[in-house]
Design a protein around this motif. Structure first.
Motif, PDB file in Angstrom:
ATOM      1  N   ILE A   9       0.838  -1.205   0.000  1.00  0.00           N
ATOM      2  CA  ILE A   9       0.000   0.000   0.000  1.00  0.00           C
ATOM      3  C   ILE A   9       0.872   1.254   0.000  1.00  0.00           C
ATOM      4  CG2 ILE A   9      -1.602   1.359   1.433  1.00  0.00           C
ATOM      5  CD1 ILE A   9      -2.859  -1.380   2.231  1.00  0.00           C
ATOM      6  N   LEU A  10       2.005   1.222   0.700  1.00  0.00           N
ATOM      7  CA  LEU A  10       2.889   2.389   0.820  1.00  0.00           C
ATOM      8  C   LEU A  10       3.781   2.596  -0.416  1.00  0.00           C
ATOM      9  CD1 LEU A  10       3.885   1.995   4.567  1.00  0.00           C
ATOM     10  CD2 LEU A  10       2.225   3.587   3.577  1.00  0.00           C
ATOM     11  N   ASP A  11       3.652   1.742  -1.397  1.00  0.00           N
ATOM     12  CA  ASP A  11       4.441   1.823  -2.621  1.00  0.00           C
ATOM     13  C   ASP A  11       4.079   3.084  -3.408  1.00  0.00           C
ATOM     14  OD1 ASP A  11       6.162   1.131  -4.660  1.00  0.00           O
ATOM     15  OD2 ASP A  11       4.886  -0.450  -5.475  1.00  0.00           O
ATOM     16  N   PRO A  12       5.065   3.926  -3.769  1.00  0.00           N
ATOM     17  CA  PRO A  12       4.769   5.083  -4.610  1.00  0.00           C
ATOM     18  C   PRO A  12       4.261   4.631  -5.989  1.00  0.00           C
ATOM     19  CG  PRO A  12       6.950   5.285  -3.629  1.00  0.00           C
ATOM     20  CD  PRO A  12       6.471   3.892  -3.360  1.00  0.00           C
ATOM     21  N   LEU A  13       3.341   5.402  -6.540  1.00  0.00           N
ATOM     22  CA  LEU A  13       2.838   5.119  -7.873  1.00  0.00           C
ATOM     23  C   LEU A  13       3.916   5.453  -8.896  1.00  0.00           C
ATOM     24  CD1 LEU A  13      -0.735   6.673  -7.546  1.00  0.00           C
ATOM     25  CD2 LEU A  13      -0.056   4.267  -7.269  1.00  0.00           C
ATOM     26  N   LYS A  14       3.891   4.741 -10.012  1.00  0.00           N
ATOM     27  CA  LYS A  14       4.869   4.976 -11.078  1.00  0.00           C
ATOM     28  C   LYS A  14       4.126   5.284 -12.377  1.00  0.00           C
ATOM     29  CE  LYS A  14       8.543   2.247  -9.150  1.00  0.00           C
ATOM     30  NZ  LYS A  14       8.594   0.994  -8.505  1.00  0.00           N
ATOM     31  N   ASN A  15       4.738   6.140 -13.196  1.00  0.00           N
ATOM     32  CA  ASN A  15       4.136   6.430 -14.496  1.00  0.00           C
ATOM     33  C   ASN A  15       4.581   5.386 -15.515  1.00  0.00           C
ATOM     34  OD1 ASN A  15       6.727   7.150 -15.396  1.00  0.00           O
ATOM     35  ND2 ASN A  15       6.327   9.354 -15.290  1.00  0.00           N
ATOM     36  N   GLU A  16       4.182   5.569 -16.749  1.00  0.00           N
ATOM     37  CA  GLU A  16       4.492   4.578 -17.794  1.00  0.00           C
ATOM     38  C   GLU A  16       5.984   4.448 -18.075  1.00  0.00           C
ATOM     39  OE1 GLU A  16       3.370   8.462 -19.945  1.00  0.00           O
ATOM     40  OE2 GLU A  16       2.637   7.345 -18.229  1.00  0.00           O
ATOM     41  N   TYR A  17       6.775   5.412 -17.603  1.00  0.00           N
ATOM     42  CA  TYR A  17       8.231   5.360 -17.793  1.00  0.00           C
ATOM     43  C   TYR A  17       8.961   4.799 -16.576  1.00  0.00           C
ATOM     44  CZ  TYR A  17       6.777   8.476 -21.499  1.00  0.00           C
ATOM     45  OH  TYR A  17       6.125   9.014 -22.577  1.00  0.00           O
ATOM     46  N   GLY A  18       8.206   4.428 -15.551  1.00  0.00           N
ATOM     47  CA  GLY A  18       8.802   3.872 -14.340  1.00  0.00           C
ATOM     48  C   GLY A  18       9.228   4.913 -13.326  1.00  0.00           C
ATOM     49  N   ASN A  19       8.928   6.179 -13.568  1.00  0.00           N
ATOM     50  CA  ASN A  19       9.273   7.247 -12.624  1.00  0.00           C
ATOM     51  C   ASN A  19       8.222   7.317 -11.519  1.00  0.00           C
ATOM     52  OD1 ASN A  19      11.489   8.076 -14.232  1.00  0.00           O
ATOM     53  ND2 ASN A  19      10.083   9.177 -15.568  1.00  0.00           N
ATOM     54  N   ILE A  20       8.684   7.459 -10.285  1.00  0.00           N
ATOM     55  CA  ILE A  20       7.737   7.514  -9.171  1.00  0.00           C
ATOM     56  C   ILE A  20       7.102   8.899  -9.081  1.00  0.00           C
ATOM     57  CG2 ILE A  20       8.899   5.697  -7.893  1.00  0.00           C
ATOM     58  CD1 ILE A  20       9.939   7.820  -5.941  1.00  0.00           C
ATOM     59  N   GLU A  21       5.921   8.911  -8.459  1.00  0.00           N
ATOM     60  CA  GLU A  21       5.185  10.156  -8.276  1.00  0.00           C
ATOM     61  C   GLU A  21       5.981  11.131  -7.405  1.00  0.00           C
ATOM     62  OE1 GLU A  21       1.539   9.535  -5.868  1.00  0.00           O
ATOM     63  OE2 GLU A  21       2.513   7.690  -5.201  1.00  0.00           O
ATOM     64  N   PHE A  22       5.725  12.421  -7.569  1.00  0.00           N
ATOM     65  CA  PHE A  22       6.372  13.434  -6.741  1.00  0.00           C
ATOM     66  C   PHE A  22       6.014  13.188  -5.273  1.00  0.00           C
ATOM     67  CE2 PHE A  22       6.063  15.812 -10.779  1.00  0.00           C
ATOM     68  CZ  PHE A  22       7.417  16.075 -10.951  1.00  0.00           C
ATOM     69  N   PHE A  23       6.954  13.532  -4.385  1.00  0.00           N
ATOM     70  CA  PHE A  23       6.719  13.277  -2.972  1.00  0.00           C
ATOM     71  C   PHE A  23       5.448  13.942  -2.479  1.00  0.00           C
ATOM     72  CE2 PHE A  23       6.931  14.498   1.481  1.00  0.00           C
ATOM     73  CZ  PHE A  23       6.892  13.223   2.041  1.00  0.00           C
ATOM     74  N   GLU A  24       5.188  15.178  -2.872  1.00  0.00           N
ATOM     75  CA  GLU A  24       4.005  15.902  -2.397  1.00  0.00           C
ATOM     76  C   GLU A  24       2.726  15.147  -2.748  1.00  0.00           C
ATOM     77  OE1 GLU A  24       6.510  17.255  -4.211  1.00  0.00           O
ATOM     78  OE2 GLU A  24       7.474  18.339  -2.560  1.00  0.00           O
ATOM     79  N   ASP A  25       2.661  14.606  -3.966  1.00  0.00           N
ATOM     80  CA  ASP A  25       1.487  13.840  -4.394  1.00  0.00           C
ATOM     81  C   ASP A  25       1.382  12.538  -3.595  1.00  0.00           C
ATOM     82  OD1 ASP A  25       0.968  15.812  -6.307  1.00  0.00           O
ATOM     83  OD2 ASP A  25       2.128  14.760  -7.837  1.00  0.00           O
ATOM     84  N   TYR A  26       2.517  11.878  -3.431  1.00  0.00           N
ATOM     85  CA  TYR A  26       2.569  10.634  -2.666  1.00  0.00           C
ATOM     86  C   TYR A  26       2.085  10.862  -1.239  1.00  0.00           C
ATOM     87  CZ  TYR A  26       4.706   6.811   0.024  1.00  0.00           C
ATOM     88  OH  TYR A  26       4.925   5.763   0.882  1.00  0.00           O
ATOM     89  N   TYR A  27       2.653  11.861  -0.578  1.00  0.00           N
ATOM     90  CA  TYR A  27       2.330  12.105   0.823  1.00  0.00           C
ATOM     91  C   TYR A  27       0.866  12.497   0.992  1.00  0.00           C
ATOM     92  CZ  TYR A  27       2.552  13.650   5.623  1.00  0.00           C
ATOM     93  OH  TYR A  27       2.316  13.795   6.959  1.00  0.00           O
ATOM     94  N   GLU A  28       0.371  13.299   0.089  1.00  0.00           N
ATOM     95  CA  GLU A  28      -1.045  13.699   0.138  1.00  0.00           C
ATOM     96  C   GLU A  28      -1.952  12.470   0.049  1.00  0.00           C
ATOM     97  OE1 GLU A  28      -3.843  16.392   0.922  1.00  0.00           O
ATOM     98  OE2 GLU A  28      -1.727  16.898   0.776  1.00  0.00           O
TER      99      GLU A  28
END
Length: 185
Positions: A9-28
């Motif tokens: 559940i705590l896994d950051p989301l990744k885009n189609e290029y494998g880059n993780i979401e920005f910290f602010e979006d993740y934390y929110e």
């Protein structure tokens, strides 16, 4: 290797290029999940978000149920921190950071460097786990001793260097240092 439901559940989301979401979006997104709202943002930022996919994090901490893990902000002396276990993967890195006798060798931001010089400690508290609180651990974990450093290898290494710098009279090390103590409740 076992991953708990909470680790997933705590896994950051990744885009189609494998880059993780920005910290602010993740934390929110994560802070709104009641079971994990007790985890400090600095713990997420420096470790759970930043190093979530690192094999050493998964092996050592991916099996934990984070709704049962507490993080307490504590002040520890250098002597409480001096024998914290360091995982094998990070020992050389940590020992290099521990070997300096001058601030010129510190590889950190100007803000961090100035804080070391002026306050004799780090800005962001590293994370240390109380291994005894966990009970039985999986055999593949590298959890040793009573306390183990989870995140903050440079900072703890620089603290060891800070002792040398203090002894040489180049600066004064703080008497205590903030840490996040991580333990199962």
């Amino acid at each position: 290797m076992i991953k708990s439901e909470s680790w997933n559940i705590l896994d950051p989301l990744k885009n189609e290029y494998g880059n993780i979401e920005f910290f602010e979006d993740y934390y929110e997104r994560i802070k709104s999940i009641v079971e994990y709202s007790h985890i400090p943002s600095k713990v997420f930022e420096q470790w759970l978000w930043a190093h979530h996919d690192k094999i050493e994090s998964i092996n050592n901490y991916g099996w934990l149920e984070y709704e049962k893990i507490h993080f307490e902000l504590c002040n520890w002396s250098y002597y409480q921190l001096e024998n914290i276990n360091i995982i094998n993967e990070a020992k050389d890195y940590f020992e290099l950071r521990s070997s300096y006798d001058d601030f010129d060798y510190f590889c950190c931001t100007e803000e961090d460097l100035n804080h070391w010089k002026e306050k004799g400690t780090w800005i962001t508290p590293p994370i240390i786990i109380d291994v005894d609180s966990l009970g039985n651990t999986p055999k593949y974990c590298e959890l040793k001793n009573k306390y183990q450093l989870v995140e903050g290898y440079s900072r703890l290494g620089y603290l060891h260097s800070m002792l040398t710098i203090d002894k040489l009279g180049k600066s004064k090390m703080a008497s205590t240092h903030e840490i996040y103590l991580m333990k199962k409740i």
